[in-house]
Design a protein around this motif. Structure first.
Motif, PDB file in Angstrom:
ATOM      1  N   GLY B  78      43.352 -69.021 130.991  1.00 11.09           N
ATOM      2  CA  GLY B  78      42.335 -69.134 132.036  1.00 11.09           C
ATOM      3  C   GLY B  78      42.898 -68.708 133.387  1.00 11.09           C
ATOM      4  O   GLY B  78      42.250 -67.976 134.145  1.00 11.09           O
ATOM      5  N   ALA B  79      44.128 -69.149 133.695  1.00 10.94           N
ATOM      6  CA  ALA B  79      44.772 -68.781 134.963  1.00 10.94           C
ATOM      7  C   ALA B  79      44.989 -67.272 135.026  1.00 10.94           C
ATOM      8  O   ALA B  79      44.732 -66.639 136.059  1.00 10.94           O
ATOM      9  N   ALA B  80      45.438 -66.679 133.909  1.00  9.04           N
ATOM     10  CA  ALA B  80      45.645 -65.230 133.864  1.00  9.04           C
ATOM     11  C   ALA B  80      44.313 -64.501 134.057  1.00  9.04           C
ATOM     12  O   ALA B  80      44.247 -63.472 134.741  1.00  9.04           O
ATOM     13  N   GLY B  81      43.249 -65.049 133.476  1.00  7.74           N
ATOM     14  CA  GLY B  81      41.913 -64.460 133.627  1.00  7.74           C
ATOM     15  C   GLY B  81      41.480 -64.454 135.085  1.00  7.74           C
ATOM     16  O   GLY B  81      40.922 -63.461 135.582  1.00  7.74           O
ATOM     17  N   LEU B  82      41.762 -65.559 135.781  1.00  7.48           N
ATOM     18  CA  LEU B  82      41.428 -65.659 137.211  1.00  7.48           C
ATOM     19  C   LEU B  82      42.173 -64.593 138.013  1.00  7.48           C
ATOM     20  O   LEU B  82      41.593 -63.884 138.830  1.00  7.48           O
ATOM     21  N   VAL B  83      43.491 -64.474 137.748  1.00  9.32           N
ATOM     22  CA  VAL B  83      44.309 -63.484 138.462  1.00  9.32           C
ATOM     23  C   VAL B  83      43.789 -62.074 138.182  1.00  9.32           C
ATOM     24  O   VAL B  83      43.692 -61.237 139.082  1.00  9.32           O
ATOM     25  N   LEU B  84      43.411 -61.829 136.931  1.00 12.67           N
ATOM     26  CA  LEU B  84      42.927 -60.499 136.570  1.00 12.67           C
ATOM     27  C   LEU B  84      41.628 -60.165 137.293  1.00 12.67           C
ATOM     28  O   LEU B  84      41.471 -59.073 137.853  1.00 12.67           O
ATOM     29  N   LYS B  90      47.317 -55.926 136.548  1.00 11.83           N
ATOM     30  CA  LYS B  90      47.294 -55.542 135.139  1.00 11.83           C
ATOM     31  C   LYS B  90      48.239 -56.388 134.296  1.00 11.83           C
ATOM     32  O   LYS B  90      48.036 -56.554 133.101  1.00 11.83           O
ATOM     33  N   MET B  91      49.276 -56.954 134.936  1.00 15.22           N
ATOM     34  CA  MET B  91      50.184 -57.808 134.181  1.00 15.22           C
ATOM     35  C   MET B  91      49.478 -59.077 133.678  1.00 15.22           C
ATOM     36  O   MET B  91      49.889 -59.659 132.682  1.00 15.22           O
ATOM     37  N   ALA B  92      48.413 -59.499 134.389  1.00 19.68           N
ATOM     38  CA  ALA B  92      47.652 -60.671 133.935  1.00 19.68           C
ATOM     39  C   ALA B  92      47.011 -60.375 132.581  1.00 19.68           C
ATOM     40  O   ALA B  92      46.958 -61.241 131.700  1.00 19.68           O
ATOM     41  N   ASP B  93      46.554 -59.149 132.404  1.00 20.77           N
ATOM     42  CA  ASP B  93      45.956 -58.781 131.115  1.00 20.77           C
ATOM     43  C   ASP B  93      47.017 -58.697 130.021  1.00 20.77           C
ATOM     44  O   ASP B  93      46.785 -59.094 128.885  1.00 20.77           O
TER      45      ASP B  93
END
Lengths: 139, 251
Positions: B78-84, B90-93
């Motif tokens: 979820g946190a990575a999704g927010l950053v993306l 692109k590193m979040a993906d």
């Protein structure tokens, strides 16, 4: 934070809040139907229906368990005022014992006796080695 | 597709991550191996049996670490999704791609060990009416959904955003799993561990703690290893990856 990112952040927050709101309303609408079983107080007060298959849960009252071959009778209580009798024919789970929480599935008769088709033992959140079992539980 | 890849190359620094995280991957890997070996042998062999459940309670040493990490992995997702979505990093993906199969495996293992424990303890493998069990099954379906969604959308950037939206929308399930045993009556017992009290003696919870920390290290290891592999896959046409493949001793 630049305006584009701020706008996106608000959109994402709106998405999270919207999702929480939808699920929250659904769960609120389902209400008590999400509950797995009726408590002893709901059985004795007449809140639980008599005509269909339901589940009820409670503590097995100490000294109430009687057995004749596979036919068992015991009393479920909420450790307060409410208690009701359960009849069950079959093999009880290993953890079934007096003082233990159980869930019974079956029909509540008009005489107030619950005829169970299935008995599940409900384990509590306390764990301890056998040599400590006689001592008072940590509070 | 070409222009997407080119734009992605200009964003972020996967090359830096690849080199920087190599020692962390090794560190987490060794820590996970040691902690999980110690915690599992300690819990499954040396810890005392439970006064009521006997030896069958020992499955807790696998069950609890897996379900805890399965939920933490989802929160990381979820946190990575927010950053993306907000920063378009692109590193979040890459992180999301790395987490999904691990979270899926941990949730499946948690459900399996729970069922195996439930059979002798409760008298049933599975109960559809139990809110804790069903909300955990929904967590597994969310992981399935995230995996399927990525496969279903051919354009990499659209797939990443769609997965981020689904990951964030699914976050609401995490508090439902946690509080299901308090909000409703369930077959699953309440929490043994809380801020106020621990209903388990130290001889029993210490090996559990070791395994929980070990499982987090495993999560760290798998996530970094899969992210680095994903970076190589995505960057395979760049000069630094070509150089790396030609001279693998230089990192």
């Amino acid at each position: 934070m630049n305006p584009t990112r701020k706008r996106r952040l608000y959109l994402v927050l709106a998405l999270a809040l919207g999702s929480a709101l939808v699920i929250g309303l659904v769960l609120l609408g389902l209400g008590k139907n999400v509950n797995m079983f009726y408590l002893p107080g709901q059985i004795t007060s007449g809140e639980a229906p008599h005509d269909r298959n339901i589940r009820a849960g409670g503590m097995v009252l100490e000294g109430s368990w009687q057995r004749r071959q596979l036919l068992s009778t015991f009393v479920l209580t909420d450790r307060q005022a409410a208690q009701f009798t359960v009849q069950y024919e079959g093999i009880l789970p290993d953890l079934f014992r007096e003082g233990q929480g159980v869930i019974v599935e079956g029909r509540l008769g008009d005489d107030g006796v619950f005829v169970a088709r299935e008995v599940l033992a409900k384990h509590d959140e306390n764990y301890m080695p056998p040599e400590l079992a006689g001592m008072e539980r940590p509070q | 597709m070409g222009w997407i890849t080119t734009t992605w190359h200009r964003l972020g620094s996967p090359r830096w991550f690849y080199g920087m995280m190599a020692p962390w991957q090794t560190g987490f890997g060794i820590a996970a191996l040691v902690l999980l070996a110690v915690g599992s042998v300690w819990g499954l062999v040396w810890a005392p049996a439970d006064y009521q459940q006997g030896d069958s309670f020992r499955i807790i040493y696998i069950h609890v670490p897996t379900v805890i990490v399965a939920q933490s992995a989802y929160m990381t997702l979820g946190a990575a999704g927010l950053v993306l979505l907000v920063w378009r990093m692109k590193m979040a993906d890459v992180a999301m791609v790395a987490i999904v199969p691990f979270g899926m495996a941990m949730t499946a293992l948690g459900l399996f060990t729970g069922a195996v424990w439930g059979r002798p303890t409760w008298g049933t493998w599975w109960e559809w009416t139990d809110a804790r069990l069903v909300s955990t099954l929904i967590l597994l379906f969310l992981y399935f959904g995230l995996h399927a969604l990525r496969q279903a959308i051919p354009a990499a950037e659209s797939a990443a955003r769609a997965c981020a939206v689904l990951a964030i929308a699914g976050l609401v399930n995490i508090p439902i799993i946690k509080y299901s045993v308090e909000w409703w009556t369930t077959l699953h017992q309440g929490s043994t561990f809380s801020m106020r009290r621990i209903n388990m003696p130290a001889v029993m919870y210490l090996p559990l703690l070791v395994n929980v920390i070990g499982m987090y290290c495993l999560f760290g290891y798998v996530m970094i290893a899969r992210m680095r592999t994903e970076i190589l896959r995505r960057e395979r046409d760049t000069s630094w990856v070509v150089e790396l493949v030609r001279r693998p001793d230089v990192r």
